[in-house]
Scaffold this active site. Structure first.
Site, PDB file in Angstrom:
ATOM      1  N   ASP A  98       0.860  -1.184   0.000  1.00 37.61           N
ATOM      2  CA  ASP A  98       0.000   0.000   0.000  1.00 37.61           C
ATOM      3  C   ASP A  98       0.898   1.236   0.000  1.00 37.61           C
ATOM      4  OD1 ASP A  98      -3.070   0.537   1.876  1.00 37.61           O
ATOM      5  OD2 ASP A  98      -2.028   1.867   0.472  1.00 37.61           O
ATOM      6  N   ASP A 199      -2.926   4.741  -2.704  1.00 39.95           N
ATOM      7  CA  ASP A 199      -3.850   5.454  -1.828  1.00 39.95           C
ATOM      8  C   ASP A 199      -4.239   6.807  -2.443  1.00 39.95           C
ATOM      9  OD1 ASP A 199      -4.956   5.565   0.961  1.00 39.95           O
ATOM     10  OD2 ASP A 199      -3.790   7.420   0.960  1.00 39.95           O
ATOM     11  N   GLU A 254      -6.866   3.642  -5.546  1.00 38.99           N
ATOM     12  CA  GLU A 254      -8.021   3.991  -4.708  1.00 38.99           C
ATOM     13  C   GLU A 254      -8.522   5.325  -5.216  1.00 38.99           C
ATOM     14  OE1 GLU A 254      -7.831   5.884  -1.132  1.00 38.99           O
ATOM     15  OE2 GLU A 254      -9.502   4.841  -0.226  1.00 38.99           O
ATOM     16  N   HIS A 326     -10.658  -1.330   5.942  1.00 37.73           N
ATOM     17  CA  HIS A 326     -10.258  -0.693   7.203  1.00 37.73           C
ATOM     18  C   HIS A 326     -10.880   0.685   7.385  1.00 37.73           C
ATOM     19  CE1 HIS A 326      -7.840   0.925   4.049  1.00 37.73           C
ATOM     20  NE2 HIS A 326      -7.483   1.909   4.851  1.00 37.73           N
ATOM     21  N   ASP A 327     -11.580   1.169   6.354  1.00 40.92           N
ATOM     22  CA  ASP A 327     -12.163   2.523   6.405  1.00 40.92           C
ATOM     23  C   ASP A 327     -13.664   2.549   6.645  1.00 40.92           C
ATOM     24  OD1 ASP A 327     -10.084   3.944   3.759  1.00 40.92           O
ATOM     25  OD2 ASP A 327      -9.855   3.961   5.950  1.00 40.92           O
TER      26      ASP A 327
HETATM   27  O1  ISL Z   1     -12.793   7.316   5.016  1.00 40.33           O
HETATM   28  C1  ISL Z   1     -13.125   7.988   4.089  1.00 40.33           C
HETATM   29  C2  ISL Z   1     -13.796   9.308   4.245  1.00 40.33           C
HETATM   30  O2  ISL Z   1     -15.183   9.072   4.136  1.00 40.33           O
HETATM   31  C3  ISL Z   1     -12.731   7.578   2.745  1.00 40.33           C
HETATM   32  O3  ISL Z   1     -13.173   8.506   1.796  1.00 40.33           O
HETATM   33  C4  ISL Z   1     -11.211   7.577   2.740  1.00 40.33           C
HETATM   34  O4  ISL Z   1     -10.675   8.580   3.576  1.00 40.33           O
HETATM   35  C5  ISL Z   1     -10.693   7.900   1.386  1.00 40.33           C
HETATM   36  O5  ISL Z   1     -11.272   6.954   0.533  1.00 40.33           O
HETATM   37  C6  ISL Z   1      -9.180   7.765   1.370  1.00 40.33           C
HETATM   38  O6  ISL Z   1      -8.787   6.656   2.169  1.00 40.33           O
HETATM   39  C7  ISL Z   1      -7.390   6.375   2.146  1.00 40.33           C
HETATM   40  O7  ISL Z   1      -6.622   7.535   2.443  1.00 40.33           O
HETATM   41  C8  ISL Z   1      -6.754   8.091   3.745  1.00 40.33           C
HETATM   42  C9  ISL Z   1      -6.647   7.038   4.868  1.00 40.33           C
HETATM   43  O8  ISL Z   1      -7.107   7.616   6.082  1.00 40.33           O
HETATM   44  C10 ISL Z   1      -7.508   5.827   4.555  1.00 40.33           C
HETATM   45  O9  ISL Z   1      -7.330   4.825   5.559  1.00 40.33           O
HETATM   46  C11 ISL Z   1      -7.104   5.295   3.194  1.00 40.33           C
HETATM   47  O10 ISL Z   1      -7.841   4.108   2.870  1.00 40.33           O
HETATM   48  C12 ISL Z   1      -5.632   9.103   3.876  1.00 40.33           C
HETATM   49  O11 ISL Z   1      -4.416   8.481   3.544  1.00 40.33           O
END
Ligand code: ISL
Ligand code: CA
Length: 550
Positions: A98, A199, A254, A326-327
């Site tokens: 990642d 990411d 992503e 995880h989100d």
């Molecule tokens: O959690 C969200 C807000 O609603 C998602 O939109 C998420 O923040 C977004 O998709 C990006 O996520 C990724 O980048 C973030 C990190 O906090 C997340 O864990 C990661 O999956 C910043 O790096």
């Protein structure tokens, strides 16, 4: 259709902090993952995506990287990572790492140098702008609440951070920065890493004229201002041709803000990503106030998202299928019924994951039906998005109980409680008090118990993975949804070189009449989450999933 490995693969996502703790410090680590390699292989998956394991002050669960070339000491050492990679490859499994390239940590040497002075050689590795009328340069909100700009005392200028103030956005307009990114990527690919999860890749090119957003709808702001910037295709193509092509690496971007209308632009066979994570279904229950402003979602909306993306990728491009990570909240708590129909609805959602079109990503613990954790107080949260969300909710006059209701449904802490390996004190995750509490239902939901239980979710997942491998139609087949006039029924067909399959899902607590009279009774039932399903035709029980030939 090129037979790329990732189009047939099932990917298992590991959030290392919560997967398995090998040294009794309460935090999951790489040696913990190594100790579970046989278990991972037993699932029948093909690859592992591991969340960031690099040096980080851990302001956002490791998504704030302070050194891209060093393993976070609490996770282990570089030789542990090498051993993990070797162990995966020895079992025919691949590793997807990642990389967080939209921003770094504010403790990264680049930012430490950049903030020193306006004349710093690294100044323009980040976005610095003068304030306006005594406030930030524009009205952009951060994903984590508050402004996306932070005033820095050293020079009085503001720096951009779409996420936390400890995650300054990297300025991809800068040639030297892009070169440094290519170098760090090459360092990991040289080790034999098979894939990269990129990411927030959709935001590496943004509106660098920084106009005010003209909408209060956050997802609209992401789509039109943060993501899909004018040079996004160029930056992706530059990485593709200068690095990725030399390693045949799979890349999954992503993409908050990537839509069916623009997705194919980023998935060009020659210049693009291998695939993307889209968020069509993942934001459908988020109101204008975002994650902590949940709104009801509809089954027809849910089904439409799949149909729309299958249409988008019908001839070109490739997508992923995921229902949790995880989100987000745990899939069975969010889309299923984790009370009266926990077993059946977990299995139904796993069926959807593994029979829809696109590469399935299964999140650790969903193979045993782990459920949302209920924070008893905001102080139990370990997630900056929840903690900041509570700060903002208080300003809106919300009580803690009201905020917790939203956080316990949609918050990211839900999916970050320790994996439940058995029903011992800390669920076999650790010998010490874990960094996050273990869900109290560990005695009823754990790997050890489900290993031996015939009808367990875990064994159902293994059967499903096997069935998917036996039929290329699940990987390469087209996918057509059939509307049978009953909202709770999700019916779709897969077809590839004469191999025809039909999947019937009843996403409700009620029985539903079998939808197709024409269905002859002889149709071969390949699999169902109800052990007594022998023939087509009889009512679909609550949360029943049936896979048939034809
Ligand atoms: O959690 C969200 C807000 O609603 C998602 O939109 C998420 O923040 C977004 O998709 C990006 O996520 C990724 O980048 C973030 C990190 O906090 C997340 O864990 C990661 O999956 C910043 O790096
Ligand atoms: Ca540990």
């Amino acid at each position: 259709m090129n037979e790329a490995w990732y189009k047939q693969a099932i990917v298992y996502q590991i959030y290392p902090r919560s997967f398995c703790d090998s040294n009794g410090d309460g935090t999951g680590d790489l040696r913990g993952v190594i100790s579970k390699l046989d278990y991972i292989q037993s699932l029948g998956v093909d690859a592992v995506w591991i969340n960031p394991i690099y040096l980080s002050p851990n302001d956002d669960g490791g998504y704030d990287i302070s050194d891209y070339y060093t393993i976070q000491p609490e996770f282990g050492t570089m030789s542990d990572l090498d051993e993990l990679l070797e162990g995966l490859h020895a079992r025919g499994l691949k590793l997807i790492m990642d990389l967080v390239l939209n921003h770094s940590s504010d403790e990264h040497a680049w930012f430490v140098e950049s903030r020193k002075s306006t004349g710093s050689p690294k100044r323009d590795y980040y976005f610095w702008r003068e304030g306006k009328n005594g406030g930030p340069p524009n009205n952009w909100p951060s994903f984590f609440g508050g402004s996306a700009w932070e005033k820095d005392p050293a020079t009085g200028a503001y720096y951009l951070h779409l996420f936390s103030r400890k995650q300054p956005d990297l300025n991809w307009e800068h040639e030297d920065l892009r070169k440094e990114v290519r170098d760090l990527m090459e360092f990991w690919l040289k080790k034999g890493v098979d894939g990269l999860r990129l990411d927030v890749i959709s935001a590496i090119s943004k509106r660098t004229d920084f106009p005010d957003t003209d909408t209060t709808n956050f997802n609209e702001t992401i789509r039109r201002y943060y993501a899909n910037g004018p040079r996004l295709k160029e930056f992706i193509a530059e990485m593709r041709h200068s690095v990725w092509d030399r390693y045949q690496v799979m890349t999954v971007g992503e993409g908050p803000g990537i839509t069916p209308d623009n997705a194919l632009e980023y998935l060009d066979e020659k210049d693009g990503l291998s695939m993307i994570f889209h968020f069509g279904h993942m934001f459908m229950d988020q109101g204008p106030g975002g994650r902590f402003d949940p709104i009801p979602w509809t089954l027809s909306g849910f089904k439409q998202v799949f149909a729309l993306w299958n249409k988008t990728f019908e001839h070109r491009g490739w997508g992923s299928v995921f229902l949790g990570n995880h989100d987000f909240g745990r899939m069975v708590s969010r889309w299923g019924n984790d009370r009266e129909h926990h077993n059946a609805s977990s299995k139904l959602l796993l069926t959807l994951l593994l029979t829809q079109r696109g590469t399935p990503f299964i999140y650790q613990g969903d193979e045993i039906g782990m459920t949302n954790y209920q924070l008893r107080a905001v102080s139990e949260s370990r997630d900056i998005e929840t903690l900041n969300g509570w700060r903002d909710a208080q300003q809106r006059g919300l009580s803690e109980a009201e905020f917790l209701k939203a956080a316990n449904y949609a918050g990211r802490d839900n999916a970050r409680t320790p994996v439940q390996w058995d029903d011992s004190a800390f669920a076999g995750f650790s010998g010490a008090t874990p960094w996050m509490p273990v869900n109290s239902n560990k005695s009823g939901i754990n790997v050890a118990q489900q290993e031996t239980e015939q009808g367990s979710i875990l064994n159902y997942f293994r059967q499903l993975a096997k069935l998917r491998k036996q039929h290329p139609a699940f990987s390469f087949g087209n996918c057509t949804t059939e509307d049978v006039g009953v909202e709770a029924i999700f019916l779709y067909r897969r077809e590839y070189k004469g191999d025809k399959m039909m999947v019937l899902l009843n996403l409700s607590d009620e029985s539903q009449i079998w939808p197709l009279e024409a269905m002859d009774q002889q149709s071969e039932i390949l699999m169902s989450n109800y052990a007594d399903r022998r023939y087509a035709g009889s009512d679909l029980r609550p949360w029943e999933a049936v896979i048939l030939k034809g």
